[in-house]
Write a protein that holds these residues in place. Structure first.
Motif, PDB file in Angstrom:
ATOM      1  N   ASP A  19     -12.194   5.128  -4.580  1.00  0.00           N
ATOM      2  CA  ASP A  19     -11.177   4.882  -3.559  1.00  0.00           C
ATOM      3  C   ASP A  19     -11.777   4.046  -2.442  1.00  0.00           C
ATOM      4  O   ASP A  19     -12.925   4.259  -2.035  1.00  0.00           O
ATOM      5  N   TYR A  29       0.829  -1.200   0.000  1.00  0.00           N
ATOM      6  CA  TYR A  29       0.000   0.000   0.000  1.00  0.00           C
ATOM      7  C   TYR A  29       0.866   1.255   0.000  1.00  0.00           C
ATOM      8  O   TYR A  29       0.555   2.249  -0.668  1.00  0.00           O
ATOM      9  N   CYS A  84       2.295   1.568  -3.613  1.00  0.00           N
ATOM     10  CA  CYS A  84       1.332   1.782  -4.700  1.00  0.00           C
ATOM     11  C   CYS A  84       0.421   2.992  -4.484  1.00  0.00           C
ATOM     12  O   CYS A  84       0.042   3.659  -5.447  1.00  0.00           O
ATOM     13  N   TRP A  85       0.053   3.251  -3.234  1.00  0.00           N
ATOM     14  CA  TRP A  85      -0.893   4.341  -2.943  1.00  0.00           C
ATOM     15  C   TRP A  85      -0.402   5.161  -1.756  1.00  0.00           C
ATOM     16  O   TRP A  85      -1.075   5.246  -0.710  1.00  0.00           O
ATOM     17  N   LYS A 145      -6.762   2.853  -0.984  1.00  0.00           N
ATOM     18  CA  LYS A 145      -6.250   2.607  -2.334  1.00  0.00           C
ATOM     19  C   LYS A 145      -7.267   3.066  -3.367  1.00  0.00           C
ATOM     20  O   LYS A 145      -8.451   3.270  -3.052  1.00  0.00           O
TER      21      LYS A 145
END
Length: 213
Positions: A70, A35, A38-39, A60
């Motif tokens: 989201d 996480y 990626c986000w 995310k």
């Protein structure tokens, strides 16, 4: 006084205190790192004096087209700081990022049905109950799925008029077809639905494949 900033790798060694909250799910280190990689904008933390972590939020971006949204994976506050509205501040921050950066259509999340304080907070933030999901968490606890439409999406429809169509070629061994809304599967498993149809089919004078059940 809390300071909010983006989560960093070092925080993984300091947030165990927050995860002691009894309704919090704790995941593997690789999960949090995924996480974070990626986000990163959706992994935010609030810390107090002495750099003590008080609260964090984990989310995310996912979906396509009108389903682009989201998802809040977790928002957790240490019990000592429940009444400082930290969760509300982090939720507002995540929605701002969703609206202004990712241009998401909505935000959604899962919450335990027994977590009354959290449900009340989400409703005050404008979230609504969308559906109930069984067996999502261990212990077969019922979960509410809630979402909040963001201001961006007033320009586009949330629901699409285009149906999702799948085709199944009937085979000689097919016995029946079940026509039902998705709400059926919140109350019956696949096996239970098939068992009911087979039982009803025994009472039919014609071939079950030619009968609506």
């Amino acid at each position: 006084m809390a300071t909010i900033h983006r989560f960093c790798c070092n925080d993984l060694l300091r947030f165990t205190f927050v995860n002691l909250e009894h309704l919090t799910n704790t995941f593997s280190m690789s999960f949090y790192l995924t996480y974070l990689a990626c986000w990163p904008d959706y992994f935010q933390v609030a810390e107090g004096l002495g750099k003590l972590i008080m609260c964090y939020i984990l989310g995310k971006a996912e979906g396509q087209d009108e389903s682009w949204h989201d998802h809040v994976m977790a928002v957790t506050v240490a019990p000592e700081y429940y009444w400082q509205q930290l969760a509300k501040k982090l939720m507002n921050l995540l929605e701002e990022i969703s609206d202004n950066i990712d241009k998401a259509y909505f935000v959604d999340l899962f919450v335990r049905a027994s977590n009354t304080p959290a449900i009340k907070m989400y409703e005050k933030l404008g979230y609504v109950i969308y559906k109930r999901v069984l067996h999502y968490y261990s212990g077969e606890e019922v979960i509410f799925y809630v979402f909040d439409v963001l201001s961006l999406n007033l320009k586009s429809p949330i629901l699409s008029a285009h149906p999702s169509i799948s085709v199944h070629q009937l085979q000689p061994h097919d016995q029946f077809v079940i026509f039902a809304s998705d709400g059926l599967w919140e109350h019956l498993s696949n096996q239970e639905a098939v068992g009911n149809c087979k039982e009803d089919g025994k009472n039919c004078s014609t071939n079950p494949s030619e009968t609506f059940i």
